[in-house]
Design a protein around this motif. Structure first.
Motif, PDB file in Angstrom:
ATOM      1  N   ILE A   1      10.538   4.921   0.320  1.00 20.40           N
ATOM      2  CA  ILE A   1       9.853   6.439   0.622  1.00 20.40           C
ATOM      3  C   ILE A   1       9.711   7.377  -0.540  1.00 20.40           C
ATOM      4  N   SER A   2       9.305   7.923  -0.967  1.00 17.30           N
ATOM      5  CA  SER A   2      10.090   8.790  -2.160  1.00 17.30           C
ATOM      6  C   SER A   2       9.599  10.288  -1.789  1.00 17.30           C
ATOM      7  N   ARG A   3      10.276  11.781  -2.709  1.00 18.35           N
ATOM      8  CA  ARG A   3      10.161  12.230  -1.631  1.00 18.35           C
ATOM      9  C   ARG A   3      10.154  13.402  -2.991  1.00 18.35           C
ATOM     10  N   PRO A   4       9.521  13.428  -3.866  1.00 20.41           N
ATOM     11  CA  PRO A   4       9.842  13.769  -5.547  1.00 20.41           C
ATOM     12  C   PRO A   4       9.615  15.443  -5.092  1.00 20.41           C
ATOM     13  N   ASN A   5       9.462  16.614  -4.538  1.00 21.79           N
ATOM     14  CA  ASN A   5       9.846  17.250  -4.358  1.00 21.79           C
ATOM     15  C   ASN A   5       9.236  18.155  -2.728  1.00 21.79           C
ATOM     16  N   LEU A   6       9.174  19.673  -2.649  1.00 21.11           N
ATOM     17  CA  LEU A   6       9.575  19.959  -1.107  1.00 21.11           C
ATOM     18  C   LEU A   6       8.107  19.897  -0.558  1.00 21.11           C
ATOM     19  N   THR A   7       6.579  19.337  -1.331  1.00 29.14           N
ATOM     20  CA  THR A   7       5.170  19.894  -0.599  1.00 29.14           C
ATOM     21  C   THR A   7       4.886  18.068  -0.612  1.00 29.14           C
ATOM     22  N   PHE A   8       5.460  17.177  -1.275  1.00 25.63           N
ATOM     23  CA  PHE A   8       5.149  15.512  -1.252  1.00 25.63           C
ATOM     24  C   PHE A   8       5.848  14.309  -1.141  1.00 25.63           C
ATOM     25  N   SER A   9       4.798  13.877  -0.715  1.00 26.04           N
ATOM     26  CA  SER A   9       5.990  12.070   0.100  1.00 26.04           C
ATOM     27  C   SER A   9       5.104  11.473  -0.348  1.00 26.04           C
ATOM     28  N   THR A  10       5.924  10.195  -0.076  1.00 22.82           N
ATOM     29  CA  THR A  10       4.159   8.893  -0.493  1.00 22.82           C
ATOM     30  C   THR A  10       5.626   7.871   0.733  1.00 22.82           C
ATOM     31  N   LEU A  11       4.765   6.957   1.499  1.00 21.11           N
ATOM     32  CA  LEU A  11       5.196   5.784   1.993  1.00 21.11           C
ATOM     33  C   LEU A  11       5.001   4.857   1.641  1.00 21.11           C
ATOM     34  N   THR A  12       5.452   3.542   1.207  1.00 16.45           N
ATOM     35  CA  THR A  12       4.414   1.984   0.557  1.00 16.45           C
ATOM     36  C   THR A  12       5.434   1.582   2.113  1.00 16.45           C
ATOM     37  N   VAL A  13       4.196   0.802   1.755  1.00 15.78           N
ATOM     38  CA  VAL A  13       3.850  -0.412   3.082  1.00 15.78           C
ATOM     39  C   VAL A  13       3.426  -1.987   2.414  1.00 15.78           C
ATOM     40  N   SER A  14       5.301  -2.372   2.143  1.00 12.52           N
ATOM     41  CA  SER A  14       5.625  -3.543   1.560  1.00 12.52           C
ATOM     42  C   SER A  14       5.664  -5.014   2.026  1.00 12.52           C
ATOM     43  N   ASN A  15       4.625  -5.264   0.907  1.00 13.65           N
ATOM     44  CA  ASN A  15       4.675  -6.761   1.716  1.00 13.65           C
ATOM     45  C   ASN A  15       3.729  -7.473   2.813  1.00 13.65           C
ATOM     46  N   MET A  16       2.857  -6.665   3.373  1.00 13.72           N
ATOM     47  CA  MET A  16       2.178  -6.645   4.481  1.00 13.72           C
ATOM     48  C   MET A  16       2.123  -8.039   5.152  1.00 13.72           C
ATOM     49  N   SER A  17       2.081  -7.928   6.109  1.00 16.74           N
ATOM     50  CA  SER A  17       1.528  -8.784   7.441  1.00 16.74           C
ATOM     51  C   SER A  17       0.241  -8.188   8.590  1.00 16.74           C
ATOM     52  N   PRO A  18      -0.203  -8.369   8.836  1.00 18.83           N
ATOM     53  CA  PRO A  18      -1.271  -7.777  10.293  1.00 18.83           C
ATOM     54  C   PRO A  18       0.088  -7.725  10.820  1.00 18.83           C
TER      55      PRO A  18
ATOM     56  N   LEU B   1       0.642  -1.212   0.075  1.00 18.65           N
ATOM     57  CA  LEU B   1      -0.087  -0.171  -0.150  1.00 18.65           C
ATOM     58  C   LEU B   1       0.610   1.118  -0.361  1.00 18.65           C
ATOM     59  N   THR B   2       0.510   2.259  -0.842  1.00 15.54           N
ATOM     60  CA  THR B   2       1.219   3.238  -0.950  1.00 15.54           C
ATOM     61  C   THR B   2       0.466   4.776   0.319  1.00 15.54           C
ATOM     62  N   ILE B   3       0.506   4.899   0.664  1.00 18.18           N
ATOM     63  CA  ILE B   3       0.086   6.696   1.034  1.00 18.18           C
ATOM     64  C   ILE B   3       0.555   7.461   1.293  1.00 18.18           C
ATOM     65  N   GLN B   4       0.184   8.524   0.768  1.00 23.49           N
ATOM     66  CA  GLN B   4       0.718   9.760   0.298  1.00 23.49           C
ATOM     67  C   GLN B   4       0.481  10.309   1.314  1.00 23.49           C
ATOM     68  N   CYS B   5       1.062  11.851   1.382  1.00 24.95           N
ATOM     69  CA  CYS B   5       0.967  12.470   1.829  1.00 24.95           C
ATOM     70  C   CYS B   5       1.499  14.499   1.299  1.00 24.95           C
ATOM     71  N   GLN B   6       0.621  15.126   1.892  1.00 30.58           N
ATOM     72  CA  GLN B   6       0.366  16.471   0.770  1.00 30.58           C
ATOM     73  C   GLN B   6       0.468  18.210   1.960  1.00 30.58           C
ATOM     74  N   VAL B   7       1.528  18.852   1.646  1.00 29.11           N
ATOM     75  CA  VAL B   7       1.776  19.522   2.598  1.00 29.11           C
ATOM     76  C   VAL B   7       1.642  20.997   1.990  1.00 29.11           C
ATOM     77  N   ASP B   8       1.299  21.763   2.779  1.00 26.49           N
ATOM     78  CA  ASP B   8       0.449  23.476   1.388  1.00 26.49           C
ATOM     79  C   ASP B   8       1.779  24.164   2.174  1.00 26.49           C
TER      80      ASP B   8
END
Lengths: 109, 112
Positions: free
Chosen positions: B68-85, B19-26
């Motif tokens: 984790i990705s950080r393509p610019n100064l207002t956005f980042s993503t975190l991926t949780v890979s191969n998830m388990s409970p 799952l990839t979670i997105q984070c956007q800052v103003d």
């Protein structure tokens, strides 16, 4: 290692009673200490920080370096103070935070 | 101040998926932080996302599991890979502006 300890998971008081939420820390340098609060269905937000020496919503906290404590106090609790409270520490000048396990404050009418 | 939004707000996922979670800052911020809050526990820092360089991971967290990705100064993503409970948690994005830390609303992840 940096560590923040909040010994109480739950603190239950009656409205108008004094409140003290305990926080102890271990850190070898000069830390910055904070209290964060999370009200029901809201996001975590800053309540106060030790360097500001301010009172927010009637709450105060004094940094005691000798006892390595940063207890949060309020003389008269209100029902709207019911929330989860987290003590946190960061190294001066650094940005990441180390959190305690939190104390749930329940103020009953 | 800063306004932080996260997507999704919650999800239920199957074991083994990602799952990839997105984070956007103003606001434009140099560092963004990703925290995890497991059920009944405190917030634990996963990593610091720096724009233009690789993320810095805390002890116990690795890039293969939490890229984790950080393509610019207002956005980042975190991926949780191969998830388990055990990955069932609330994941929070955070930024620090003028000595105040701001948090996103969190993403509540349940892994079945």
């Amino acid at each position: 290692a940096q560590r923040v300890t909040q010994p109480e998971k739950l603190l239950s008081v009656f409205k108008g009673a004094p409140v003290e939420l305990k926080c102890n820390y271990s850190y070898s340098g000069s830390p910055e200490l904070f209290w964060y609060v999370q009200y029901s269905r809201q996001r975590l937000q800053l309540l106060l920080r030790h360097i500001s020496r301010e009172s927010i919503k009637g709450f105060t906290a004094d940094l005691n370096k000798g006892e390595t404590s940063f207890h949060l106090k309020k003389p008269f609790a209100q029902e709207e103070d019911s929330a989860m409270y987290y003590c946190a520490l960061s190294h001066t000048g650094f940005q990441k935070l180390v959190f305690g396990t939190g104390t749930r404050l329940l103020v009953s009418p | 101040s800063a306004v932080i939004s996260q997507k999704p707000s919650r999800d239920i996922c199957q074991r083994g998926t990602s799952l990839t979670i997105q984070c956007q800052v103003d606001s434009q911020v140099t560092m963004m932080f990703w925290y995890r809050q497991q059920p009944g526990q405190s917030l634990t820092l996963i990593a610091t996302a720096n724009q233009g360089s690789e993320a810095t991971y805390e002890s116990g967290f690795v890039i293969d599991k939490f890229p984790i990705s950080r393509p610019n100064l207002t956005f980042s993503t975190l991926t949780v890979s191969n998830m388990s409970p055990e990955d069932s948690s609330i994941y929070l994005c955070s930024v620090r502006i003028y000595n105040e830390q701001f948090f996103g609303p969190g993403t509540r992840l349940t892994v079945l």
